[in-house]
Design a protein around this motif. Sequence first.
Motif, short mmCIF file in Angstrom:
data_model
loop_
_atom_site.label_atom_id
_atom_site.label_comp_id
_atom_site.label_asym_id
_atom_site.label_seq_id
_atom_site.Cartn_x
_atom_site.Cartn_y
_atom_site.Cartn_z
N ALA A 94 0.81 -1.22 0.00
CA ALA A 94 0.00 0.00 0.00
C ALA A 94 0.85 1.27 0.00
CB ALA A 94 -0.93 -0.01 1.21
N THR B 64 -0.06 8.71 -10.72
CA THR B 64 -0.95 8.42 -9.60
C THR B 64 -1.11 6.91 -9.46
OG1 THR B 64 -2.19 10.46 -10.00
CG2 THR B 64 -3.24 8.80 -8.62
N GLY C 90 -3.03 3.88 -7.24
CA GLY C 90 -4.12 3.58 -6.31
C GLY C 90 -4.45 2.10 -6.37
N GLY C 91 -4.58 1.47 -5.20
CA GLY C 91 -4.90 0.05 -5.16
C GLY C 91 -3.85 -0.82 -5.82
N ARG D 3 7.67 10.21 -4.63
CA ARG D 3 6.36 10.44 -4.03
C ARG D 3 6.24 11.89 -3.58
NH1 ARG D 3 3.74 6.18 -1.87
NH2 ARG D 3 5.69 5.28 -1.12
N ASP E 147 0.79 3.50 -3.13
CA ASP E 147 -0.35 4.35 -3.44
C ASP E 147 -0.05 5.81 -3.13
OD1 ASP E 147 -1.60 2.03 -4.12
OD2 ASP E 147 -3.05 2.05 -2.45
N GLY E 148 -0.51 6.69 -4.01
CA GLY E 148 -0.30 8.12 -3.81
C GLY E 148 0.11 8.80 -5.11
N THR E 149 0.53 10.03 -4.98
CA THR E 149 0.95 10.83 -6.12
C THR E 149 2.46 10.88 -6.20
OG1 THR E 149 -1.04 12.21 -5.97
CG2 THR E 149 0.82 13.11 -7.19
N THR F 84 -2.87 4.36 -11.98
CA THR F 84 -4.21 4.75 -12.42
C THR F 84 -4.23 6.04 -13.22
OG1 THR F 84 -4.58 5.88 -10.31
CG2 THR F 84 -5.32 3.59 -10.49
#
Length: 249
Positions: free
Chosen positions: A75, A116, A118-119, A248, A78-80, A123
Amino acid sequence: MAQQQQQEQQRGTGRRRRRWPWVVAALAVLALAGAALAVFAGPALYARFVAGEPDAQLAPATAPTATATAPAADARLDGTWTVAPGSLAGYRVDEVLDGRDITVTGRTEQVDGELTVGGGELTGAVLTVDLASVATDSGSRDQYFRSSVVDVAAHPDAVFTLTAPAPLGGLEETGAAVTVELTGTVSLNGETRPVTVPAAVERTGEDAVTVTGAVPVTWTDFGVTPPDLGFVAVAGDGELEFSVLAARG
């Protein structure tokens, strides 16, 4: 005595006059030899010294060991992620120079954008390349590219936009590298076309990744007419290369 000196001067003048035709002839021969060298050796010299050696193809530092088919289980991905300094982008194209095959590469570090995640999947992604800063080994070629090949004044950027998620399974550990398939669009010279790009994604740190790949392009799809100047002709197909470092945000 004066008469003798005058006769000797006249003889010397005559010898100098007789030498001039030989001097002129020798200069003419040298000029013709130089012209022949320019005609026959010129393209070879251009290919070796003006065209120079192309940059090596952009490649990942770590070869991918697998193809990502499922989302990543970590996890923390996940993020930008923001494009970082040290990123590279540009083009690679073949030319025929008076019958000689050469390869030309242009490069720039003026690359911006965001990724980006996500999951466990990529994405979203928008990558922007400043075309005015793309440089080869020839300033004249670069100026021609910016003014006559691509209308850089009207369309200063090339943009890749991701349009479908890409799984990142296999990137759970630092040092891991996987192959992914990026589905998106490329906008160049006022035209936008769909593309599918095989790319390598490396996790170079807990908060750092590198994405490397090449987009095959047909120039006329983007309203670009490959130059054909008689002594040099540019291939109708080429590649847009990229090696994007992201951290990140």
